[in-house]
Design a protein around this motif. Structure first.
Motif, PDB file in Angstrom:
ATOM      1  N   MET A 216       0.851  -1.186   0.000  1.00 24.80           N
ATOM      2  CA  MET A 216       0.000   0.000   0.000  1.00 24.80           C
ATOM      3  C   MET A 216       0.890   1.240   0.000  1.00 24.80           C
ATOM      4  SD  MET A 216      -2.982  -1.346  -0.076  1.00 24.80           S
ATOM      5  CE  MET A 216      -3.960   0.154   0.138  1.00 24.80           C
ATOM      6  N   ALA A 217       0.496   2.263  -0.769  1.00 24.57           N
ATOM      7  CA  ALA A 217       1.327   3.464  -0.879  1.00 24.57           C
ATOM      8  C   ALA A 217       0.450   4.702  -1.002  1.00 24.57           C
ATOM      9  CB  ALA A 217       2.249   3.359  -2.089  1.00 24.57           C
ATOM     10  N   ASP A 218       0.879   5.787  -0.347  1.00 26.69           N
ATOM     11  CA  ASP A 218       0.178   7.066  -0.471  1.00 26.69           C
ATOM     12  C   ASP A 218       0.432   7.696  -1.839  1.00 26.69           C
ATOM     13  OD1 ASP A 218      -0.825   7.052   2.203  1.00 26.69           O
ATOM     14  OD2 ASP A 218       1.181   7.604   2.889  1.00 26.69           O
ATOM     15  N   HIS A 219       1.638   7.509  -2.351  1.00 24.17           N
ATOM     16  CA  HIS A 219       2.022   8.106  -3.636  1.00 24.17           C
ATOM     17  C   HIS A 219       2.945   7.125  -4.354  1.00 24.17           C
ATOM     18  CE1 HIS A 219       2.436  11.866  -6.096  1.00 24.17           C
ATOM     19  NE2 HIS A 219       3.464  11.180  -6.574  1.00 24.17           N
ATOM     20  N   VAL A 220       2.782   7.004  -5.650  1.00 24.64           N
ATOM     21  CA  VAL A 220       3.630   6.118  -6.455  1.00 24.64           C
ATOM     22  C   VAL A 220       4.481   6.966  -7.389  1.00 24.64           C
ATOM     23  CG1 VAL A 220       3.644   4.413  -8.325  1.00 24.64           C
ATOM     24  CG2 VAL A 220       2.131   4.105  -6.364  1.00 24.64           C
ATOM     25  N   VAL A 221       5.774   6.707  -7.381  1.00 22.85           N
ATOM     26  CA  VAL A 221       6.698   7.304  -8.344  1.00 22.85           C
ATOM     27  C   VAL A 221       7.118   6.177  -9.278  1.00 22.85           C
ATOM     28  CG1 VAL A 221       8.874   8.522  -8.681  1.00 22.85           C
ATOM     29  CG2 VAL A 221       7.491   8.988  -6.645  1.00 22.85           C
ATOM     30  N   CYS A 398      17.523  10.528 -16.315  1.00 17.88           N
ATOM     31  CA  CYS A 398      16.671   9.749 -15.416  1.00 17.88           C
ATOM     32  C   CYS A 398      16.868  10.166 -13.959  1.00 17.88           C
ATOM     33  CB  CYS A 398      16.944   8.258 -15.592  1.00 17.88           C
ATOM     34  SG  CYS A 398      16.411   7.614 -17.195  1.00 17.88           S
ATOM     35  N   ILE A 399      18.107  10.393 -13.556  1.00 18.06           N
ATOM     36  CA  ILE A 399      18.366  10.834 -12.185  1.00 18.06           C
ATOM     37  C   ILE A 399      17.802  12.239 -11.970  1.00 18.06           C
ATOM     38  CG2 ILE A 399      20.195  11.490 -10.567  1.00 18.06           C
ATOM     39  CD1 ILE A 399      21.818   9.141 -11.590  1.00 18.06           C
ATOM     40  N   ALA A 400      17.956  13.102 -12.973  1.00 17.52           N
ATOM     41  CA  ALA A 400      17.430  14.465 -12.853  1.00 17.52           C
ATOM     42  C   ALA A 400      15.907  14.456 -12.735  1.00 17.52           C
ATOM     43  CB  ALA A 400      17.867  15.301 -14.052  1.00 17.52           C
ATOM     44  N   SER A 401      15.227  13.604 -13.513  1.00 20.31           N
ATOM     45  CA  SER A 401      13.763  13.563 -13.446  1.00 20.31           C
ATOM     46  C   SER A 401      13.303  13.029 -12.093  1.00 20.31           C
ATOM     47  CB  SER A 401      13.192  12.711 -14.580  1.00 20.31           C
ATOM     48  OG  SER A 401      13.413  11.327 -14.376  1.00 20.31           O
ATOM     49  N   ALA A 402      14.048  12.083 -11.526  1.00 22.88           N
ATOM     50  CA  ALA A 402      13.697  11.558 -10.206  1.00 22.88           C
ATOM     51  C   ALA A 402      13.847  12.634  -9.138  1.00 22.88           C
ATOM     52  CB  ALA A 402      14.574  10.351  -9.878  1.00 22.88           C
ATOM     53  N   LYS A 403      14.941  13.387  -9.199  1.00 21.23           N
ATOM     54  CA  LYS A 403      15.152  14.462  -8.224  1.00 21.23           C
ATOM     55  C   LYS A 403      14.064  15.526  -8.345  1.00 21.23           C
ATOM     56  CE  LYS A 403      20.113  14.191  -7.257  1.00 21.23           C
ATOM     57  NZ  LYS A 403      19.972  14.222  -5.794  1.00 21.23           N
ATOM     58  N   ALA A 404      13.674  15.839  -9.584  1.00 23.99           N
ATOM     59  CA  ALA A 404      12.626  16.841  -9.786  1.00 23.99           C
ATOM     60  C   ALA A 404      11.296  16.362  -9.212  1.00 23.99           C
ATOM     61  CB  ALA A 404      12.484  17.152 -11.274  1.00 23.99           C
ATOM     62  N   ALA A 405      10.979  15.081  -9.407  1.00 24.54           N
ATOM     63  CA  ALA A 405       9.720  14.535  -8.892  1.00 24.54           C
ATOM     64  C   ALA A 405       9.692  14.567  -7.369  1.00 24.54           C
ATOM     65  CB  ALA A 405       9.529  13.107  -9.399  1.00 24.54           C
ATOM     66  N   VAL A 406      10.803  14.198  -6.750  1.00 21.45           N
ATOM     67  CA  VAL A 406      10.874  14.223  -5.286  1.00 21.45           C
ATOM     68  C   VAL A 406      10.800  15.661  -4.780  1.00 21.45           C
ATOM     69  CG1 VAL A 406      12.351  13.740  -3.298  1.00 21.45           C
ATOM     70  CG2 VAL A 406      12.119  12.051  -5.124  1.00 21.45           C
ATOM     71  N   GLY A 407      11.425  16.589  -5.514  1.00 21.78           N
ATOM     72  CA  GLY A 407      11.355  17.990  -5.128  1.00 21.78           C
ATOM     73  C   GLY A 407       9.930  18.521  -5.143  1.00 21.78           C
ATOM     74  N   GLN A 408       9.141  18.103  -6.131  1.00 19.54           N
ATOM     75  CA  GLN A 408       7.743  18.526  -6.191  1.00 19.54           C
ATOM     76  C   GLN A 408       6.930  17.931  -5.048  1.00 19.54           C
ATOM     77  OE1 GLN A 408       6.513  17.374 -10.125  1.00 19.54           O
ATOM     78  NE2 GLN A 408       7.207  19.286 -11.057  1.00 19.54           N
ATOM     79  N   LEU A 409       7.274  16.719  -4.645  1.00 18.18           N
ATOM     80  CA  LEU A 409       6.542  16.062  -3.565  1.00 18.18           C
ATOM     81  C   LEU A 409       6.878  16.645  -2.195  1.00 18.18           C
ATOM     82  CD1 LEU A 409       6.667  12.260  -4.489  1.00 18.18           C
ATOM     83  CD2 LEU A 409       4.626  13.668  -4.234  1.00 18.18           C
ATOM     84  N   LEU A 410       8.163  16.868  -1.957  1.00 18.71           N
ATOM     85  CA  LEU A 410       8.623  17.233  -0.619  1.00 18.71           C
ATOM     86  C   LEU A 410       8.959  18.702  -0.461  1.00 18.71           C
ATOM     87  CD1 LEU A 410      10.945  14.174   0.114  1.00 18.71           C
ATOM     88  CD2 LEU A 410       8.517  14.455   0.639  1.00 18.71           C
ATOM     89  N   GLY A 411       9.069  19.423  -1.586  1.00 17.94           N
ATOM     90  CA  GLY A 411       9.422  20.830  -1.503  1.00 17.94           C
ATOM     91  C   GLY A 411      10.894  21.046  -1.789  1.00 17.94           C
ATOM     92  N   PRO A 412      11.287  22.281  -2.105  1.00 16.93           N
ATOM     93  CA  PRO A 412      12.657  22.578  -2.540  1.00 16.93           C
ATOM     94  C   PRO A 412      13.725  22.301  -1.491  1.00 16.93           C
ATOM     95  CG  PRO A 412      11.421  24.604  -2.119  1.00 16.93           C
ATOM     96  CD  PRO A 412      10.431  23.480  -2.076  1.00 16.93           C
ATOM     97  N   LEU A 413      13.380  22.338  -0.197  1.00 15.56           N
ATOM     98  CA  LEU A 413      14.395  22.126   0.833  1.00 15.56           C
ATOM     99  C   LEU A 413      14.902  20.697   0.841  1.00 15.56           C
ATOM    100  CD1 LEU A 413      12.937  24.175   3.832  1.00 15.56           C
ATOM    101  CD2 LEU A 413      14.711  24.837   2.203  1.00 15.56           C
ATOM    102  N   HIS A 414      14.167  19.773   0.214  1.00 17.17           N
ATOM    103  CA  HIS A 414      14.587  18.385   0.165  1.00 17.17           C
ATOM    104  C   HIS A 414      15.315  18.083  -1.134  1.00 17.17           C
ATOM    105  CE1 HIS A 414      11.476  18.387   3.279  1.00 17.17           C
ATOM    106  NE2 HIS A 414      12.013  17.282   3.739  1.00 17.17           N
TER     107      HIS A 414
END
Length: 414
Positions: A216-221, A398-414
Motif C-alpha cells: 500500500m502506498a500514499d504516492h507512487v513514483v 533519469c536521475i534528474a527527473s527523479a530528483k525533480a519529482a521528489v522535489g515537487q513532492l517534498l518541496g525545494p528544501l529536500h
C-alpha cells in the motif's frame, strides 16, 4: 558503461561515497578527441579543429564551414515540431543530416532520425533556433540559465573537460551502492518483483499487487517504461494508458567481445554507422581505449561493444524475443572483421538482447507528455512519472527527473 558527468549524477556519486572509484576520460584523451564514422566501406575521423572546418574532410564532400554559414543565414522554423532529419537538413544541409545526424541518432536513441522529434530529442537545438534564429548562435550565447548546484566532482569534470566517466566496478556499482545506502535506513526493496496491478484503494491510497505480495502506498513514483505502466493501470485511468501506449521503444542487441594479442587500426571512442551503410549495425564502441582498467588481463587486450538493431531490429533479425544469440554473435564478429580488421576469434563474448529498452520520442512527443501531465493534475492522481520514457533517455536525465519529482513532492528544501 560511460556517460558525461553532470551535477545530478555527480552529487549522487559523491553522496554514495564513490568518488574514489570514478574513472574519468578527460578532454585530451584519445577517446575524447577521436570519434569515427564508418561509411563508404572505410573509417573516417570526425572533423575537429579549424582545419576540419575549412577544408573538405571525408565523408563530407565540402567544408563544414559552409554548413555553419547556412545555419547563420537560414530563417527560423515555424512548425511546432519536426523530425530531427528535417530540422538538420533545413539548417545544415543534406550531408550533415544523412551522415552525421543519422549516425548520432542511431548511437544515442538507436532510432531513425526521420521519425524522431527534434523538439523532444534535442530541445537545446530547438530552443536555440527559436530564440536566436540560428542554432550555432544560440549554442554560443547559451540558454541564460544559472548553473545548478555543483559538487566538487562535477567542478573537476568541467575543469578537465571529461567526455565520459565510469566506475571501477562498472556502472552497476552505482545501483549497488544506492541499495546499500537505502537498506539500513528502513527502505524496503522488492527486487525482481514485477508489478502485476496498480489499483486505487477506497481510502485514496494505491494498492500495488506484486507477484508474491501486496504493498500500500500514499504516492507512487513510477520509473516503469510507459507501455509497461499502461498495462497495470486501473480502468479509470484508461485515457492515461492510451497516451502511454503511444510512446514506443526499440530493442537493441549488445554484443561484448574481447580479443587478445591484437591492436585496433585506430584509437578513439568508437565508430557509428549511418543507416544508409548498414541498417542492422548501429556502431562499435572501443571500450578498452577509454577504460583499460576494465580489461582484466594484459595490455594487449581489446574490448569492444557492438550495438545491433534498434529501430531496424525487426527487419534485420526478426522478433527480439526469439532471435538466436549465435546469429547476433556472428553478425558482430563479421562487423569487427570487416570494419576493424580483427580476423581472429574473440577469447570472450557476451550477447544480450535488451527488449524495448530505449524509448522513441517521435513527432508530437511534447504534446503527449503535456496531455499526460494535465491528466495527472486534473484527476489529482498521486502518481509521478519518471524514467526514460518522458524527458530524456540518459542516466543523467533519469536521475534528474527523479530528483525533480521528489522535489515537487517534498518541496525545494529536500
Amino acid at each position: 558503461p560511460s556517460a558525461v558527468l553532470v551535477p545530478p549524477v555527480s552529487l549522487q556519486v559523491s553522496e554514495l561515497g564513490l568518488e574514489g572509484d570514478v574513472l574519468p576520460v578527460p578532454g585530451d584523451h584519445p577517446a575524447s578527441r577521436n570519434r569515427f564514422l564508418y561509411t563508404g566501406g572505410a573509417l573516417h575521423k570526425l572533423p575537429s579543429g579549424l582545419g576540419g572546418l575549412l577544408r573538405p574532410v571525408p565523408p563530407f564532400s565540402r567544408a563544414l564551414l559552409w554548413s555553419g554559414v547556412r545555419d547563420l543565414l537560414a530563417p527560423a522554423g515555424t512548425e511546432p515540431d519536426e523530425s530531427v532529419h528535417a530540422f538538420v537538413h533545413r539548417r545544415f544541409g543534406q550531408e550533415v543530416a544523412d551522415i552525421a545526424v543519422d549516425s548520432l541518432c542511431r548511437g544515442v536513441f538507436a532510432g531513425d532520425c526521420r521519425a524522431l522529434s527534434v523538439r523532444s530529442c534535442f530541445p537545446v537545438l530547438f530552443k536555440a533556433e527559436r530564440r536566436w534564429r540560428s542554432v550555432l548562435l544560440g549554442l554560443a550565447l547559451g540558454s541564460g540559465k544559472e548553473r545548478r548546484a555543483e559538487s566538487g566532482l562535477s567542478r573537476r569534470a568541467r575543469a578537465e573537460r571529461w567526455s565520459q566517466w565510469s566506475l571501477r566496478g562498472g556502472m552497476e556499482s552505482l545501483a549497488e551502492a544506492l541499495a546499500a545506502f537505502l537498506r539500513p535506513r528502513g527502505i524496503e526493496l522488492h527486487c525482481h518483483a514485477p508489478l502485476r496491478r496498480l489499483r486505487r484503494h477506497p481510502d485514496g491510497r494505491w494498492q500495488l499487487t506484486l507477484a508474491d505480495s501486496t504493498v500500500m502506498a500514499d504516492h507512487v513514483v513510477s520509473a516503469l517504461p510507459a507501455t509497461a505502466l499502461a498495462e497495470v493501470l486501473p480502468a479509470e485511468a484508461e485515457p492515461l494508458a492510451q497516451e502511454l501506449r503511444c510512446i514506443p521503444a526499440v530493442s537493441v542487441a549488445v554484443v561484448n567481445l574481447q580479443y587478445e594479442g591484437v591492436t585496433l587500426p585506430v584509437t578513439g571512442f568508437g565508430h557509428l554507422v549511418p543507416s544508409s551503410e548498414d541498417a542492422s549495425l548501429l556502431g562499435i564502441v572501443y571500450d578498452s581505449v577509454a577504460f583499460p582498467q576494465h580489461d582484466g588481463t594484459g595490455a594487449t587486450s581489446v574490448r569492444l561493444t557492438v550495438m545491433l538493431g534498434g529501430a531496424w531490429f525487426g527487419q534485420s533479425f526478426g522478433d527480439p524475443a526469439a532471435v538466436a544469440p549465435a546469429l547476433l554473435l556472428q553478425r558482430a564478429q563479421v562487423a569487427v572483421r570487416e570494419q576493424l580488421g580483427l580476423a581472429t576469434a574473440p577469447t570472450r563474448s557476451i550477447v544480450r538482447v535488451h527488449q524495448a529498452c530505449i524509448p522513441q520520442y517521435t513527432l508530437g512527443h511534447w504534446q503527449r507528455t503535456e496531455r499526460i501531465g494535465r491528466f495527472l493534475e486534473e484527476q489529482r492522481l498521486p502518481l509521478s512519472l519518471i524514467g526514460a520514457s518522458y524527458g530524456g533517455v540518459s542516466v543523467n536525465d533519469c536521475i534528474a527527473s527523479a530528483k525533480a519529482a521528489v522535489g515537487q513532492l517534498l518541496g525545494p528544501l529536500h
